[in-house]
Design an enzyme around this catalytic site. Sequence first.
Site, mmCIF file in Angstrom:
data_model
loop_
_atom_site.group_PDB
_atom_site.id
_atom_site.type_symbol
_atom_site.label_atom_id
_atom_site.label_comp_id
_atom_site.label_asym_id
_atom_site.label_seq_id
_atom_site.Cartn_x
_atom_site.Cartn_y
_atom_site.Cartn_z
ATOM 1 N N ASP A 52 -3.932 7.792 8.959
ATOM 2 C CA ASP A 52 -4.293 7.250 10.260
ATOM 3 C C ASP A 52 -3.897 8.189 11.395
ATOM 4 O OD1 ASP A 52 -5.296 4.990 9.081
ATOM 5 O OD2 ASP A 52 -3.351 3.995 9.029
ATOM 6 N N ARG B 189 -2.551 10.588 2.838
ATOM 7 C CA ARG B 189 -1.449 11.563 2.874
ATOM 8 C C ARG B 189 -0.819 11.803 1.496
ATOM 9 N NH1 ARG B 189 0.003 13.391 7.377
ATOM 10 N NH2 ARG B 189 2.103 13.899 6.671
ATOM 11 N N ASP C 119 5.127 -0.131 11.832
ATOM 12 C CA ASP C 119 3.891 -0.812 11.423
ATOM 13 C C ASP C 119 3.855 -2.278 11.857
ATOM 14 O OD1 ASP C 119 2.223 1.095 9.715
ATOM 15 O OD2 ASP C 119 4.200 1.333 8.840
ATOM 16 N N VAL D 276 8.847 6.131 16.645
ATOM 17 C CA VAL D 276 8.610 6.771 15.347
ATOM 18 C C VAL D 276 7.408 7.717 15.401
ATOM 19 C CG1 VAL D 276 8.196 6.376 12.885
ATOM 20 C CG2 VAL D 276 9.680 4.816 14.166
ATOM 21 N N LYS E 51 0.845 -1.202 0.000
ATOM 22 C CA LYS E 51 0.000 0.000 0.000
ATOM 23 C C LYS E 51 0.877 1.247 0.000
ATOM 24 C CE LYS E 51 -1.296 1.918 3.905
ATOM 25 N NZ LYS E 51 -1.075 3.376 3.916
ATOM 26 N N ASN E 52 1.954 1.202 0.821
ATOM 27 C CA ASN E 52 2.806 2.387 0.952
ATOM 28 C C ASN E 52 3.583 2.689 -0.322
ATOM 29 O OD1 ASN E 52 1.941 2.730 3.552
ATOM 30 N ND2 ASN E 52 3.737 1.833 4.512
#
Length: 434
Positions: free
Chosen positions: A118, A94, A306, A328, A24-25
Amino acid sequence: MSEEVWLIDPSGPLRGDVEVRGSKNAVSKHMVAAMLGIGPSTLHNAPEVGEVGITAAMLSALGIEVDITQREITLERGPEIRPRVPEAFTGLNRIPILMLGPLLHLAGEAYVPLVGGDPIGRRPVNFHVEALRALGAEIEVRDTGIFAKATRLRGARIELPYPSVGATETILLSAVLAEGKTVIKGAATEPEVVELALFLQRMGARIELSPDRRIVIEGVERLRGASTWLAGDRIEAFSYLVAGLITGGEVRVHGCPQDRLVTAITTLARMGAQFDITDEWLTASAPHGLRAAAVQTDTHPGFMTDWQTPLMVLFTQAEGMSVLHETVFENRLVYVPALQKMGCEIETFDVCLGGPACRYHDTNAKHSAVVRGVSKLRGADVTLPDIRAGFSAVLAAAVAEGTSTLRGVNHIERGYHRVFDQFTSLGLKISRGA
């Protein structure tokens, strides 16, 4: 309109095979990069996630032609570029902030609405804004969004105060067509960042990945369309390995190279997991049970932020007291109350536990957790605040006693490829309700 919910009953060990697609990223960033090329670009091994649809709709609104099939996304710039991302996309993800640089190259001006994503902590846009200003853009940040103008972006030396993935990507996407040389110091080096740099290089960009978090970009006059195969999602791969371990089963994950999981594999092995790894797949089991661990998240090549969400649930089923230190995002533990409702014995703290003091050590941010295992989990009705929290709640529900009702499942489907079908294939008793 009634909201969809998932109903989950514990169903014993989860077993089977899962194939992970591109992350996804990565996919959405590649889609933005394709704006810069003359001619079509094709992304192979694309996941079927909500994020793709949101990004495609934004690009279409700008004048980019997007064609999505089951595994591929083809993008090509149309004859006219509209430099404004509609406000209807405010807060959805984003990605708009990454479109500023490309739009400045294509149209000389840009407007993007405020970013979303998120609610895991401040991911300030100031790193992006300062970087674009260093490259010569005039930028005005308003309550509704960001306006930018530039006749020509020019190379600059940019030192990032923190190795931010998003800011590094903004600079890459802006500097490849800028005049002259750009040097990023303190750049993020996550696999998804390198993957984006390699795609831009295929398009004709000149990029050097230097030691000590330095990236050097020499601007070129034009880029062309290119084709790439997206590497497997390391967050999904880890999450499904944990799904097998937490239920006393074994999930075989295909499609994610071992080198993307090297820190995660060792972390799970320290907890008692046994691995079988080939070039095609990897699998983990824990025939002798799991033991507690202390883990600190960090930027790459450290333990990925994550990964800690599924790990937290795994800690509840490991023998002893585990410690997690998140360095983070300061609000990453926003999902803990949902897990506590399901019986997870988790206590959060605003001090640095399980590692050296981090940048949140003198704040009120609850960024450390102590987890007691083995916790007896129970089914509950919970609302999911974000993508990764959603997956962790599914894991907890898989080992809880009684039925769990999960709300906000759209978050999970925004980030995981066909996640409902994947869990069904592993033997989880999961159904959709309203």
